[in-house]
Design an enzyme around this catalytic site. Structure first.
Site, PDB file in Angstrom:
ATOM      1  N   LYS A  14      -3.679   3.732  -1.356  1.00  0.00           N
ATOM      2  CA  LYS A  14      -4.596   4.864  -1.392  1.00  0.00           C
ATOM      3  C   LYS A  14      -3.795   6.145  -1.300  1.00  0.00           C
ATOM      4  O   LYS A  14      -3.013   6.338  -0.373  1.00  0.00           O
ATOM      5  CB  LYS A  14      -5.576   4.791  -0.207  1.00  0.00           C
ATOM      6  CG  LYS A  14      -6.494   6.003  -0.106  1.00  0.00           C
ATOM      7  CD  LYS A  14      -7.424   5.883   1.098  1.00  0.00           C
ATOM      8  CE  LYS A  14      -8.327   7.097   1.209  1.00  0.00           C
ATOM      9  NZ  LYS A  14      -9.239   7.015   2.379  1.00  0.00           N
TER      10      LYS A  14
ATOM     11  N   MET B 119      -4.994   9.302  11.292  1.00  0.00           N
ATOM     12  CA  MET B 119      -5.882   9.800  10.226  1.00  0.00           C
ATOM     13  C   MET B 119      -6.715  10.988  10.697  1.00  0.00           C
ATOM     14  O   MET B 119      -7.911  11.079  10.427  1.00  0.00           O
ATOM     15  CB  MET B 119      -6.793   8.663   9.734  1.00  0.00           C
ATOM     16  CG  MET B 119      -6.026   7.476   9.176  1.00  0.00           C
ATOM     17  SD  MET B 119      -7.051   6.010   8.883  1.00  0.00           S
ATOM     18  CE  MET B 119      -7.389   5.463  10.567  1.00  0.00           C
TER      19      MET B 119
ATOM     20  N   ASP C 215       0.819  -1.201   0.000  1.00  0.00           N
ATOM     21  CA  ASP C 215       0.000   0.000   0.000  1.00  0.00           C
ATOM     22  C   ASP C 215       0.855   1.254   0.000  1.00  0.00           C
ATOM     23  O   ASP C 215       2.081   1.199  -0.081  1.00  0.00           O
ATOM     24  CB  ASP C 215      -1.000  -0.007   1.171  1.00  0.00           C
ATOM     25  CG  ASP C 215      -0.315  -0.003   2.535  1.00  0.00           C
ATOM     26  OD1 ASP C 215       0.797   0.549   2.649  1.00  0.00           O
ATOM     27  OD2 ASP C 215      -0.920  -0.524   3.488  1.00  0.00           O
TER      28      ASP C 215
END
Length: 254
Positions: A62, A174, A40
């Protein structure tokens, strides 16, 4: 040629906080014999060099607030590669089981009759130690709350209000898009002056960080040019070194 039934291994691997030297020996040894690596955006690309030259590399990451590979597609790819390869590695940044969806992937594989093995990784929050922020310290913080800044529905976790009522260190993953909301929550709770830190790209040569009061998170991030990927740490441990020195000086003055 398709692999025989059960003639394959699937590993959900934590790549650590960034510095490739911080992966575990177990992760290193698995990568050395990988046939396929699904990696990722947060896993250090240098880790891919550990795998054999013949290893197939599949990007399933992502981009910050941009294009991403749906989780359903990642699950499908993990299972699909068991039909053609023997050692399948799902390489993730940090630790796969700390806001990394690693357990979701392991469960999906097992639902398809595929045995998967979890290999832990150092979580990004532990990179705080590289800027002299201990997550716990005797007399300052007795526990740690790990909180997601963005839940599945896009909202900030209500656990933040619970964590604020304790002396625990609060680590928010996040949370860069939620800085204003985080600051507002602390201000409303009368804790706007609580020490806070933002650490971007922890443990890497291009790491950036800032220390401020929680009420000033957005302003500090803008001033220092901080963005994703980053973690937010809130609590007196952010200034643990200063607190300890002040206590020592008081004792010397007696």
């Amino acid at each position: 040629m398709e692999a025989k039934t059960n003639d394959f291994e699937v590993f959900i691997v934590g790549g650590g906080p960034g510095d490739p030297e911080l992966i575990t020996m177990k992760a290193y040894n698995v990568l050395k014999r990988a046939d396929v690596v699904l990696y990722d955006n947060l896993s250090n690309k240098d880790l891919l060099e550990i795998a054999p030259k013949s290893c197939k590399m599949v990007y399933v990451g992502k981009q910050p607030y941009g294009c991403y590979t749906p989780q359903e597609e990642i699950n499908r790819l993990i299972v699909a590669h068991t039909k053609t390869h023997k050692v399948i590695v799902r390489l993730k940044g940090g630790d796969p089981y700390i806001f990394g969806r690693g357990f979701e992937e392991l469960l999906y594989a097992e639902e398809q009759g595929i045995k998967a093995t979890y290999i832990p990784g150092i979580s990004s929050m532990q990179g705080a130690g590289f800027m002299d922020i201990p997550l716990t310290h005797r007399g300052i913080s007795e526990s740690v709350w790990m909180i997601t800044g963005t839940k599945k529905d896009g909202s900030l976790s209500n656990d933040l209000k619970c964590a604020m009522k304790s002396s625990a260190t609060v680590v928010i993953y996040m949370g860069m898009k939620k800085m204003d909301e985080i600051s507002s929550t602390y201000i409303k709770g009368g804790l706007g002056s609580m020490p806070a830190a933002i650490i971007q790209n922890a443990t890497l040569a291009h790491q950036k960080q800032v220390i401020c009061e929680v009420k000033d998170l957005s302003e500090a991030a803008t001033r220092e040019g901080l963005a994703y990927p980053a973690i937010i740490i809130i609590g007196n441990v952010v200034k643990a070194r200063e607190v300890i020195y002040e206590a020592q000086n008081r004792l010397l003055a007696v």
